[in-house]
Design a protein around this motif. Structure first.
Motif, PDB file in Angstrom:
ATOM      1  N   UNK A 130      13.868  -7.072  -3.319  1.00 59.13           N
ATOM      2  CA  UNK A 130      15.012  -6.489  -3.813  1.00 59.13           C
ATOM      3  C   UNK A 130      15.244  -5.414  -3.065  1.00 59.13           C
ATOM      4  N   UNK A 131      14.338  -4.425  -2.841  1.00 59.24           N
ATOM      5  CA  UNK A 131      14.409  -2.905  -1.945  1.00 59.24           C
ATOM      6  C   UNK A 131      14.762  -3.326  -0.764  1.00 59.24           C
ATOM      7  N   UNK A 132      14.056  -4.138  -0.053  1.00 58.69           N
ATOM      8  CA  UNK A 132      14.697  -4.797   1.171  1.00 58.69           C
ATOM      9  C   UNK A 132      15.891  -5.207   1.152  1.00 58.69           C
ATOM     10  N   UNK A 133      16.404  -5.954   0.363  1.00 58.66           N
ATOM     11  CA  UNK A 133      17.924  -6.431   0.547  1.00 58.66           C
ATOM     12  C   UNK A 133      18.839  -5.390   0.049  1.00 58.66           C
ATOM     13  N   UNK A 134      18.331  -4.541  -0.777  1.00 59.15           N
ATOM     14  CA  UNK A 134      19.376  -3.230  -0.854  1.00 59.15           C
ATOM     15  C   UNK A 134      19.420  -2.417   0.255  1.00 59.15           C
ATOM     16  N   UNK A 135      18.596  -2.376   1.088  1.00 52.46           N
ATOM     17  CA  UNK A 135      18.655  -1.612   2.277  1.00 52.46           C
ATOM     18  C   UNK A 135      18.741  -2.565   3.376  1.00 52.46           C
ATOM     19  N   UNK A 136      19.889  -3.533   3.297  1.00 55.02           N
ATOM     20  CA  UNK A 136      20.107  -4.132   4.345  1.00 55.02           C
ATOM     21  C   UNK A 136      19.039  -4.910   5.262  1.00 55.02           C
ATOM     22  N   UNK A 137      18.003  -5.363   4.440  1.00 51.50           N
ATOM     23  CA  UNK A 137      17.006  -6.001   5.146  1.00 51.50           C
ATOM     24  C   UNK A 137      15.943  -5.208   5.650  1.00 51.50           C
ATOM     25  N   UNK A 138      16.177  -3.731   5.592  1.00 51.03           N
ATOM     26  CA  UNK A 138      14.839  -2.889   6.204  1.00 51.03           C
ATOM     27  C   UNK A 138      13.923  -2.687   4.978  1.00 51.03           C
ATOM     28  N   UNK A 139      12.647  -2.786   5.066  1.00 56.50           N
ATOM     29  CA  UNK A 139      11.784  -3.010   4.044  1.00 56.50           C
ATOM     30  C   UNK A 139      11.464  -1.127   3.994  1.00 56.50           C
ATOM     31  N   UNK A 140      11.614  -0.798   2.649  1.00 54.88           N
ATOM     32  CA  UNK A 140      11.591   0.748   2.232  1.00 54.88           C
ATOM     33  C   UNK A 140       9.923   0.628   1.850  1.00 54.88           C
ATOM     34  N   UNK A 141       9.218   1.418   3.058  1.00 49.84           N
ATOM     35  CA  UNK A 141       7.727   1.370   2.761  1.00 49.84           C
ATOM     36  C   UNK A 141       7.010  -0.010   3.259  1.00 49.84           C
ATOM     37  N   UNK A 142       5.755   0.166   3.136  1.00 49.96           N
ATOM     38  CA  UNK A 142       4.846  -0.982   3.347  1.00 49.96           C
ATOM     39  C   UNK A 142       4.991  -2.124   2.332  1.00 49.96           C
ATOM     40  N   UNK A 143       4.988  -3.343   2.884  1.00 48.62           N
ATOM     41  CA  UNK A 143       5.166  -4.569   1.904  1.00 48.62           C
ATOM     42  C   UNK A 143       3.658  -4.508   1.143  1.00 48.62           C
ATOM     43  N   UNK A 144       3.642  -4.775  -0.074  1.00 51.29           N
ATOM     44  CA  UNK A 144       2.607  -4.740  -0.971  1.00 51.29           C
ATOM     45  C   UNK A 144       1.530  -6.146  -0.837  1.00 51.29           C
ATOM     46  N   UNK A 145       0.440  -6.187  -1.266  1.00 47.52           N
ATOM     47  CA  UNK A 145      -0.510  -7.079  -1.257  1.00 47.52           C
ATOM     48  C   UNK A 145      -0.618  -7.851   0.174  1.00 47.52           C
ATOM     49  N   UNK A 146      -0.247  -7.157   1.176  1.00 47.70           N
ATOM     50  CA  UNK A 146      -0.679  -7.999   2.639  1.00 47.70           C
ATOM     51  C   UNK A 146      -2.121  -8.264   2.871  1.00 47.70           C
ATOM     52  N   UNK A 147      -2.786  -7.352   2.114  1.00 48.74           N
ATOM     53  CA  UNK A 147      -4.285  -7.482   2.296  1.00 48.74           C
ATOM     54  C   UNK A 147      -5.047  -8.537   1.488  1.00 48.74           C
ATOM     55  N   UNK A 148      -4.238  -9.088   0.610  1.00 50.04           N
ATOM     56  CA  UNK A 148      -4.741  -9.980  -0.362  1.00 50.04           C
ATOM     57  C   UNK A 148      -5.293 -11.244   0.425  1.00 50.04           C
ATOM     58  N   UNK A 149      -6.449 -11.890  -0.252  1.00 51.10           N
ATOM     59  CA  UNK A 149      -7.032 -12.863   0.565  1.00 51.10           C
ATOM     60  C   UNK A 149      -6.585 -14.451  -0.229  1.00 51.10           C
ATOM     61  N   UNK A 150      -5.600 -14.313  -1.200  1.00 47.24           N
ATOM     62  CA  UNK A 150      -5.337 -15.639  -1.815  1.00 47.24           C
ATOM     63  C   UNK A 150      -3.898 -15.874  -1.395  1.00 47.24           C
ATOM     64  N   UNK A 151      -3.359 -17.124  -2.045  1.00 50.80           N
ATOM     65  CA  UNK A 151      -2.119 -17.438  -1.734  1.00 50.80           C
ATOM     66  C   UNK A 151      -0.972 -16.547  -1.743  1.00 50.80           C
ATOM     67  N   UNK A 152      -1.005 -15.485  -2.803  1.00 54.67           N
ATOM     68  CA  UNK A 152       0.021 -14.620  -3.051  1.00 54.67           C
ATOM     69  C   UNK A 152      -0.094 -13.597  -1.499  1.00 54.67           C
ATOM     70  N   UNK A 153      -1.412 -13.168  -1.198  1.00 60.14           N
ATOM     71  CA  UNK A 153      -1.340 -12.597   0.037  1.00 60.14           C
ATOM     72  C   UNK A 153      -0.788 -13.129   1.260  1.00 60.14           C
ATOM     73  N   UNK A 154      -0.986 -14.494   1.310  1.00 56.29           N
ATOM     74  CA  UNK A 154      -0.109 -15.212   2.393  1.00 56.29           C
ATOM     75  C   UNK A 154       1.234 -15.272   2.278  1.00 56.29           C
ATOM     76  N   UNK A 155       1.775 -15.290   0.969  1.00 53.59           N
ATOM     77  CA  UNK A 155       3.428 -15.032   0.709  1.00 53.59           C
ATOM     78  C   UNK A 155       3.529 -13.821   0.976  1.00 53.59           C
TER      79      UNK A 155
END
Length: 670
Positions: free
Chosen positions: A396-421
């Protein structure tokens, strides 16, 4: 349905084990109850047969009058004050009155209350007394009886007139007190117990209703019998309360008392075990209020069933905590007639009666396992929901800022399916952000790249026109084409200038210096400037009465209002209206410009403030082109002031409203 609710439903499947244990415990409890009820009913039958065999003084068959016991003598005055403790157990009298009988060591007291709205009065000695309102009292002794007429023309003492010849042992006359009011009349009298009266009859005669003025039904008198109580006590079991009742439920004898079985303190049920029993295991039990020991009558369904010859049992609440009482009622029959009802009551501890400790432990263990499993699943679902919520918030923050992500995207280092997502979302928004940045700089790039070719084309057209005019060789047919070429060049130049202006505006907005200004004055000045431009359209301005100070860039706010007014003016029909409003909002202010016109398409409401987006029709030849940069500038101004720009259709469908939410610009530190 949320993940937590779904996993909670899955956890509820483990309810099968405690539910099965609960059903088994209830079945065992039912069997134990039935066995104890059958045993107590068998004991009651044996005691009833013993009372018949020993010729115990049982009440006669048929209807009777019950005489209650009174501790204090009753004053004969025609008022019911002394009868107040006995009034709840009054006996009906001909559906128009009620009768109360009481006795002490010396006297038998009678109190009758008759409802009568219309009265025909006469004294008992009057010749027409039998045709007026009166009572006929019958006293019986040893099979003989005598009737007395009770009537009075006024309140006070009344002397009853005998209607039958004299009978040995029965009084020649009776004195009574007669009182009356608007609802009816009351009669109170007493006779000595030494007369040995064993039956009594009382009838009401109403002159308006008619009937037999001398008819009276005599019934035997029954009362609490110490003799019967003694014989009952010889047969009663230990720890069992026994009562002999008349068929109508009147208590004739009583012995014993309720006592819960003695148990060691360690074996007594605690409050938690009693709570589990009452809420999960126990069947419905009756209230103990109707079964108290000091009532002269038990008007309950079990006694009525027993008086008809059908034994009945009942479980009710006990006086001790965690105890219940089993009551068994059986008929006492002699010569084929029900002469009374024998009621036995036995108290039992609730929890030991219903389930043994092993079953109760199994039930509690099952519920413990259920709670632990449910808690684990709930914690897991909560953690999963929180992680997914973080992904949603980042999107939602990315959409409010016209697709530009405000800060690093969370949980990208997780090893499970949510990390892949999360990593997939990060790559997606990187692509969208790059494309958005390209669109943001497209206008400036196009203006820069088109300046040189446009200048070449324009200079070539000028040179061609001068050459043809010098030689006077331009054919007439070529002049329209020359004009079209120059018009196209002019329009391209306007496009390039507009895109350059938008780029300069972005830089100017970013470099604007804030100051403390009064928004009311800024909006009022813009409104006065717009009024001549409105033409035939009506422009209304709604401003606060007090100044509204804000740390902002007033020239940027004025430029944003210029864009909004230009946009609204182009869609407002001649003779329409526009409304400019300034009001306070949470931590800032709101500026709203509403205009009459067509509604916004639902698909475009979220894109109106993007760059190169416009709802206007394509420009006709000769009109200035429109690139859709005006509302984009409005959004940049709102974001520079910590707010947002919004557009909506009016509730009544008459037009649209554009809103600027401003929270002010941050103050720079010296």
């Amino acid at each position: 349905m949320t993940l937590r609710r779904k996993l909670l439903l899955v956890a509820l499947c483990t309810l099968a084990l405690p539910v099965a244990g609960w059903l088994y415990v209830r079945q065992m409890e039912t069997l134990l109850r039935e066995g104890q009820a059958q045993a107590l009913t068998a004991s009651a039958r044996a005691m009833a047969r013993s009372l018949v065999v020993t010729d115990a003084p049982l009440p006669p068959a048929g209807p009777d009058w019950y005489v209650q016991q009174t501790v204090n003598p009753i004053t004969i005055d025609g008022y019911g004050d002394d009868w107040a403790p006995l009034t709840p157990w009054s006996q009906p009298l001909d559906r128009r009155g009620k009768l109360l009988l009481a006795e002490d060591a010396d006297w038998l007291y009678l109190y009758a209350e008759v409802r009568s709205a219309q009265r025909t009065r006469a004294d008992a000695e009057d010749p027409g007394a039998l045709r007026a309102d009166h009572l006929v009292l019958s006293l019986g002794r040893a099979g003989e009886w005598r009737r007395y007429l009770l009537a009075s023309a006024a309140p006070g003492m009344v002397t009853a007139r005998p209607l039958d010849p004299a009978v040995d042992g029965l009084p020649a006359q009776l004195t009574a007190q007669w009182q009356e009011d608007g609802s009816g009349y009351r009669v109170e009298l007493r006779v000595p117990r030494s007369l040995g009266v064993d039956s009594l009859g009382l009838s009401i005669f109403d002159a308006n209703a008619g009937g037999d003025p001398q008819a009276v039904e005599s019934r035997p008198l029954v009362a609490y019998s110490p003799t019967l109580s003694y014989e009952l006590g010889q047969l009663a079991l230990d720890g069992v309360q026994a009562r002999v009742l008349a068929p109508a439920g009147w208590v004739l004898a009583q012995t014993g008392h309720l006592a819960a079985p003695a148990t060691a303190p360690s074996e007594q049920p605690g409050w938690f075990a009693a709570l589990i029993y009452r809420s999960l295991l126990a069947n419905q039990v009756e209230d103990a209020e109707l079964w108290t020991q000091d009532v002269p009558r038990l008007d309950v369904a079990q006694v009525r069933d027993a008086s008809k010859g059908q034994p009945a049992t009942l479980w009710r609440q006990g006086e001790a905590r965690g105890s219940v009482v089993l009551a068994a009622a059986v008929p006492i029959e002699r010569d084929g007639q029900v002469r009374g009802v024998l009621l036995l009551e036995q108290a039992s501890r609730a929890v030991p009666l219903l389930a043994n400790r092993a079953l109760l432990g199994l039930l509690l263990t099952s519920f413990g396992v259920l709670l632990v499993a449910g808690a684990i699943l709930l914690i897991f679902a909560t953690r999963l929901s929180i992680r997914l919520g973080r992904l949603r918030d980042a999107a939602e923050r990315a959409q409010l800022n016209d697709g530009r992500l405000d800060g690093p995207f969370p949980m990208t280092s997780a090893e499970d399916e949510i990390g892949d997502l999360a990593r997939s979302f990060e790559r997606l928004f990187e692509v969208v952000g790059g494309y958005t940045d390209y669109l943001r700089t497209l206008a400036s790039k196009l203006s820069h790249e088109l300046n040189t070719p446009l200048a070449i084309v324009k200079s070539s057209l000028d040179n061609l026109e001068h050459a043809l005019q010098a030689e006077h060789a331009m054919p007439p047919d070529a002049q329209p084409y020359m004009l079209r070429a120059r018009d196209g060049v002019a329009r391209l130049g306007a496009l390039v200038r507009a895109m350059s202006e938008a780029s300069r505006m972005e830089r100017a907005i970013a470099a604007a210096e804030p100051e403390d200004v009064d928004l009311v004055a800024v909006v009022r000045g813009c409104s006065e400037a717009y009024r001549p431009l409105a033409g035939t359209r009506r422009l209304d301005t709604v401003l606060p009465s007090e100044p509204m100070m804000m740390h902002c860039a007033p020239e940027l706010i004025a430029q944003a209002l210029d864009k909004l007014f230009d946009n609204a003016l182009s869609f407002t029909p001649d003779g329409g209206w526009l409304r400019l409003t300034l009001r306070e909002a949470d931590h800032g202010a709101e500026i709203e410009l509403a205009n009459q016109g067509p509604p916004l398409p639902a698909a475009m409401q979220g894109r109106l403030f993007d760059s190169l987006v416009s709802l206007r029709d394509k420009a006709t030849p000769g009109d200035a082109p429109h690139l859709g940069l005006g509302l984009y500038v409005v959004r940049l101004v709102a974001e520079r002031h910590g707010g947002v720009a919004m557009a909506r259709n009016l509730d009544d469908g008459s037009g649209v409203a554009f809103t600027l939410q401003l929270h002010g610009m941050p103050r720079q530190r010296l």
